[in-house]
Design an enzyme around this catalytic site. Structure first.
Site, PDB file in Angstrom:
ATOM      1  N   ARG A   1      -6.618   1.301  17.852  1.00  0.00           N
ATOM      2  CA  ARG A   1      -6.374  -0.141  17.716  1.00  0.00           C
ATOM      3  C   ARG A   1      -6.082  -0.821  19.050  1.00  0.00           C
ATOM      4  NH1 ARG A   1      -3.278  -0.039  11.828  1.00  0.00           N
ATOM      5  NH2 ARG A   1      -5.225  -0.037  10.645  1.00  0.00           N
TER       6      ARG A   1
ATOM      7  N   LYS B   1       0.833  -1.203   0.000  1.00  0.00           N
ATOM      8  CA  LYS B   1       0.000   0.000   0.000  1.00  0.00           C
ATOM      9  C   LYS B   1       0.874   1.261   0.000  1.00  0.00           C
ATOM     10  CE  LYS B   1      -2.935   0.619   3.593  1.00  0.00           C
ATOM     11  NZ  LYS B   1      -2.956   1.962   4.215  1.00  0.00           N
ATOM     12  N   SER B   2       1.852   1.292   0.875  1.00  0.00           N
ATOM     13  CA  SER B   2       2.698   2.491   0.983  1.00  0.00           C
ATOM     14  C   SER B   2       3.410   2.769  -0.338  1.00  0.00           C
ATOM     15  CB  SER B   2       3.747   2.296   2.075  1.00  0.00           C
ATOM     16  OG  SER B   2       3.126   2.204   3.321  1.00  0.00           O
TER      17      SER B   2
ATOM     18  N   ARG C   1      -8.963  11.813  12.355  1.00  0.00           N
ATOM     19  CA  ARG C   1      -7.528  11.581  12.572  1.00  0.00           C
ATOM     20  C   ARG C   1      -6.720  12.883  12.587  1.00  0.00           C
ATOM     21  NH1 ARG C   1      -5.689   6.568   9.100  1.00  0.00           N
ATOM     22  NH2 ARG C   1      -3.882   6.798  10.467  1.00  0.00           N
TER      23      ARG C   1
ATOM     24  N   GLY D   1      -5.395   7.792   5.325  1.00  0.00           N
ATOM     25  CA  GLY D   1      -4.540   8.765   6.012  1.00  0.00           C
ATOM     26  C   GLY D   1      -3.268   9.040   5.219  1.00  0.00           C
TER      27      GLY D   1
ATOM     28  N   SER E   1       6.943   8.818  12.452  1.00  0.00           N
ATOM     29  CA  SER E   1       5.887   8.734  11.448  1.00  0.00           C
ATOM     30  C   SER E   1       6.448   8.913  10.048  1.00  0.00           C
ATOM     31  CB  SER E   1       4.818   9.801  11.700  1.00  0.00           C
ATOM     32  OG  SER E   1       3.991   9.910  10.551  1.00  0.00           O
TER      33      SER E   1
ATOM     34  N   ASP F   1       1.808  -1.314  11.659  1.00  0.00           N
ATOM     35  CA  ASP F   1       0.488  -1.694  11.134  1.00  0.00           C
ATOM     36  C   ASP F   1       0.116  -3.135  11.461  1.00  0.00           C
ATOM     37  OD1 ASP F   1       0.069   0.804  10.086  1.00  0.00           O
ATOM     38  OD2 ASP F   1       0.892   0.293   8.124  1.00  0.00           O
TER      39      ASP F   1
ATOM     40  N   ARG G   1      -7.740  -3.634   9.320  1.00  0.00           N
ATOM     41  CA  ARG G   1      -6.818  -4.575   9.970  1.00  0.00           C
ATOM     42  C   ARG G   1      -7.445  -5.257  11.200  1.00  0.00           C
ATOM     43  NH1 ARG G   1      -2.653  -3.747   6.609  1.00  0.00           N
ATOM     44  NH2 ARG G   1      -2.058  -1.600   6.152  1.00  0.00           N
TER      45      ARG G   1
ATOM     46  N   LYS H   1      -4.783   5.399  14.654  1.00  0.00           N
ATOM     47  CA  LYS H   1      -4.835   4.771  13.327  1.00  0.00           C
ATOM     48  C   LYS H   1      -6.293   4.801  12.850  1.00  0.00           C
ATOM     49  CE  LYS H   1      -0.496   3.934  12.926  1.00  0.00           C
ATOM     50  NZ  LYS H   1       0.271   4.693  11.946  1.00  0.00           N
TER      51      LYS H   1
HETATM   52  C1  S3P Z   1       2.442   4.753   6.265  1.00  0.00           C
HETATM   53  C2  S3P Z   1       2.988   5.078   7.486  1.00  0.00           C
HETATM   54  C3  S3P Z   1       2.435   4.631   8.763  1.00  0.00           C
HETATM   55  C4  S3P Z   1       1.470   3.463   8.575  1.00  0.00           C
HETATM   56  C5  S3P Z   1       0.513   3.686   7.438  1.00  0.00           C
HETATM   57  C6  S3P Z   1       1.276   3.880   6.139  1.00  0.00           C
HETATM   58  C7  S3P Z   1       3.075   5.278   5.048  1.00  0.00           C
HETATM   59  O1  S3P Z   1       1.692   5.701   9.342  1.00  0.00           O
HETATM   60  O2  S3P Z   1       0.762   3.212   9.757  1.00  0.00           O
HETATM   61  O3  S3P Z   1      -0.347   2.580   7.291  1.00  0.00           O
HETATM   62  O4  S3P Z   1       2.756   4.782   3.953  1.00  0.00           O
HETATM   63  O5  S3P Z   1       3.885   6.197   5.164  1.00  0.00           O
HETATM   64  P1  S3P Z   1       2.393   6.786  10.325  1.00  0.00           P
HETATM   65  O6  S3P Z   1       3.312   7.586   9.526  1.00  0.00           O
HETATM   66  O7  S3P Z   1       1.245   7.595  10.858  1.00  0.00           O
HETATM   67  O8  S3P Z   1       3.081   5.978  11.374  1.00  0.00           O
END
Ligand code: S3P
Length: 741
Positions: free
Chosen positions: A652, A327-328, A428, A400, A473, A621, A693, A648
């Site tokens: 969670r 996903k990222s 959020r 997010g 983050s 995650d 999740r 999140k």
């Molecule tokens: C992500 C970073 C994480 C993760 C999210 C995806 C990203 O969030 O929990 O699912 O793609 O950069 P945080 O940056 O809020 O920790």
């Protein structure tokens, strides 16, 4: 229909066609009116209306019918409305409420103003958006308006009590009532209903007039049939509507004509890029707007708000599977591909709702993106300065990552943008990105407490900053780095603990100089991004569900193929191994700057541990499913330093603790973690809270439960893992949508 106490004495319905008849019949059956009287010029219709139980009695004469009326519904053709209103104005109607069903409202209101000369407090204009190909009183259907929209367009002088009565009547018929201004109603209907009818009638007639018309109609395939279905509508009624809603129809027609001219020019000039842009946007537009209206990331086919998963107890996993793309990395591929110069090809893209939200956002900003088709995308990059303002607020559903990373990009654009999301995303915290971006010179407004929506003012000059992240983050780090692409001077971000570094890696892959020195990342601005090829590995966060599943289900052995094993993401493997899991990495390789391997996992006896805090950001995650592993382990597992889990897609820590307690696990949430005592799992009823999740974690838990686990609110599994249930079935995990095998 549930019987109700009468609140209206006498209802008079003028015009006993399909709409008037259905209104009369439905209300008569509901018991809301003491008496329903019909008026129609046609004797046969009057006779039928009584015989069919549509009304209690009928009158031929309008004046006779209106004596003692409490509500008068005008259901005559729209062009007959003017005369009817004039006749009514000459009668003594007492305090009767007057309402109508005309498909255009401006002309009816104009006629009413003329006829009643300022005595309009009892007039409530209305328009039910319902119909059928049948017509006449014999087609009257008490359920015609159920689940259909009815738009009421009260005037400034409309008496609220009169409005309330009409509103109540439509709701009694099961309609969704909305209130709107007259002008707005006519604009909206001109665009959504009147223009398509005009095009359908016009196209069929244009083709029918040609010499070769027989051939055209002989070979007219589904497209022509689908597009022109509505040309079978009642010509007289539609002729009325176009005459009645002339101005609004002309406005929408002119806009459409200029868009059509642009398409013509694109065809003439062989401008495939322009055509692709229009077609790719249009293809997904209907679905996209459906999501926005429902304020969700995902709408399941049934449209119900609660998708329930039922996970059967027990089972064993085996086989080789590939979970969907990361996903990222998928988010970043769209973003950097769009901002690059040239064409970026992507493979393995995650076709989940979150990544699709990012894709749609860039399409809205004028980037032409082909696909996704089996995970393949072609992104026609527009360069760092090539984005155009989106036509309206950018809706990001549940995602997010989309909102935080996009904020960085949009802070540096010459135009304003608004970013909004679904109910979960709207809760959020966004102050964490707004703060550093403001330090760089961005102008960003948020709702209370830094929540979405974000309004980002364009045209600011950003400067590079040296930013110490207050929390670990990757989203905040990435947001600042993306803004840094546009800033004057270098941008530096220092993180308190390592977080996923996909942005840094991909930026380098696109030719952007990013350097890393310990915990500090630096980016020099002023360099164009160069299009690249991206192969997205399988998402370790999705693989995690199967890593835990195969570990806790006795006799299991499973291979997860082509999983991204970037060291900033493999905390889940480290934690599971500390708990005694048997996981091996096979065939390690590098794919486009990211390490990848096949993961072999065999069932093992797990034991509780104190989770090292250093691993928390590297498994951020994966905790919902790691909590399930802890519940199945022998002894106590303690997590600390994970307060980020509370912000999140759901809280969670709390949500998992609630669910685990339901299935009989002894656990104690703490402000920054949880203490879980391994034990025996029973079945039960738990809530996903719209968090993908959580839903998937409890699906896995059932492997060790003694009875089924029913999980509510699972639709958002599609945000990250659209084929989760299919893959579960393939490897032997028995979880399905309730009602389906
Ligand atoms: C992500 C970073 C994480 C993760 C999210 C995806 C990203 O969030 O929990 O699912 O793609 O950069 P945080 O940056 O809020 O920790």
């Amino acid at each position: 229909m549930i019987p109700v106490e009468p609140v209206v004495g006498r209802l008079v319905v003028v015009g006993l066609g399909l709409i008037g008849g259905s209104f009369a019949k439905g209300l008569r059956e509901s018991g809301l009116c003491r008496e329903v009287v019909g008026v129609d010029l046609d004797a046969q219709s009057r006779k039928l209306a009584v015989e069919l139980g549509v009304v209690d009695r009928c009158e031929a004469d309008l004046a006779a019918a209106c004596v003692g009326a409490d509500v008068i519904q005008l259901a005559v053709p729209i062009l007959a409305m003017e005369k009817l209103l004039a006749k009514l104005a000459a009668l003594d109607l007492g305090s009767a409420v007057l309402t109508d069903v005309g498909s255009a409202k401006g002309n009816v209101v104009r006629a009413a103003r003329e006829a009643f000369a300022g005595r309009l407090s009892h007039f409530v204009p209305g328009h039910p958006i319902a119909g059928s190909e049948q017509s006449g009183v014999e087609a009257s259907n008490a359920a015609l308006f159920r689940h259909h929209k009815v738009i009421l367009t009260p005037l400034a002088e409309t008496d609220p009590a009169a409005l309330a009565v009409v509103d109540r009547m439509w709701r009694t018929l099961g309609a969704d009532v909305e209130h709107m201004q007259v002008e707005r109603h006519d604009e909206v209907l001109a665009a959504t209903s009147h223009l398509p009818h005009l095009l359908a009638f016009g196209l069929v007639d244009s083709l029918a007039k040609r010499n070769e018309n027989l051939d055209i109609f002989r070979y007219a395939a589904g497209g022509f049939r689908d597009f022109t279905r509505i040309a079978g509508s009642d010509p007289v009624m539609w002729h009325d509507i176009f005459l009645a809603n002339r101005e609004a129809v002309l406005r929408t027609l002119d806009t459409f004509r200029s868009d059509l001219d642009a398409l013509r020019e694109a065809v003439d000039a062989g401008d495939g890029h322009q055509l692709l842009g229009v077609f790719t946007r249009a293809r997904v537009a209907r679905e996209h707007f459906g999501k926005i209206l429902a304020r969700r990331a995902y709408m399941n086919a049934k449209g119900s708000s609660d998708l329930v998963f039922v996970a059967q107890p027990g089972g064993q996993l085996s086989g080789r599977v590939r979970v969907p793309g990361d996903k990222s990395i998928s988010h970043r591929a769209i973003m950097l591909g769009s901002l690059a110069e040239g064409t970026t090809e992507v493979e393995g893209f995650l076709e989940g709702e979150d990544a699709l939200a990012t894709l749609q956002a860039f399409r809205d900003m004028g980037v032409v993106i082909e696909g996704p088709h089996h995970g393949r995308l072609t992104i026609h990059g527009v360069g760092l300065q090539g984005l155009k303002p989106a036509p309206g607020p950018i809706y990001l559903g549940n995602s997010g990552t989309s909102m935080r990373l996009l904020a960085g990009v949009l802070a540096a654009q010459p135009f304003d943008s608004v970013l909004s999301g679904d109910a979960s995303l709207s809760r959020r915290p966004m102050g964490r990105v707004a703060a550093p971006l403001r330090e760089m010179g961005a102008v960003i407004e948020t709702a209370a407490e830094g929540r979405p929506p974000l309004t980002i003012r364009g045209g600011q000059t950003l400067k590079g900053i040296d930013y110490e992240l207050p929390m670990a983050s990757a989203q905040v780090k990435s947001s600042v780095l993306l803004a840094g692409l546009y800033a004057q001077g270098a941008t530096r971000v220092t993180e308190p603990a390592p977080t996923r570094d996909h942005t840094e890696r991909m930026l380098r892959g696109f030719g952007c100089p990013v350097t890393v020195d310990g915990a500090r990342v630096s980016l020099a601005s002023g360099k164009a991004l160069v299009a690249s090829r991206i192969e997205v590995p399988a998402d370790i966060s999705s693989a995690a569900f199967f890593l835990v599943a195969a570990s806790i289900a006795e006799g299991s052995e499973l291979v997860l193929e082509h999983v991204g094993v970037n060291p900033t993401r493999t905390g889940v493997i480290d934690i599971l191994r500390l708990m005694g899991a048997d996981i091996t990495l096979e065939n390690p390789r590098q794919v486009g700057g990211e390490p990848v391997a096949d993961l072999r996992v065999r069932a093992a006896k797990l034991h509780g541990i104190d989770i090292p805090e250093a691993l928390v950001p590297l498994a951020i995650d994966e905790f919902p499913v790691l909590f399930v592993a802890a519940a199945c382990a022998q002894g106590r597992t303690v997590l600390r330093g994970a307060q980020e889990l509370r912000v999140k897609e759901s809280d969670r820590i709390q949500v998992m603790a609630d669910g685990l307690q339901v299935v009989g696990i002894n656990c104690q949430p703490t402000p920054d973690g949880i203490i879980i005592e391994g034990g025996k799992l029973g079945g039960g009823e738990v809530h996903g809270h719209g968090d993908h999740r959580i839903a998937m974690a409890f699906s896995v838990a059932a492997l060790r439960a003694s009875a089924p686990i029913r999980i509510h609110d699972c639709a958002n599994v599609a945000t990250s893992f659209p084929n989760f249930l299919a893959l579960c079935a393939e490897v032997g995990l028995r979880v399905a949508e309730e009602g389906k095998s």
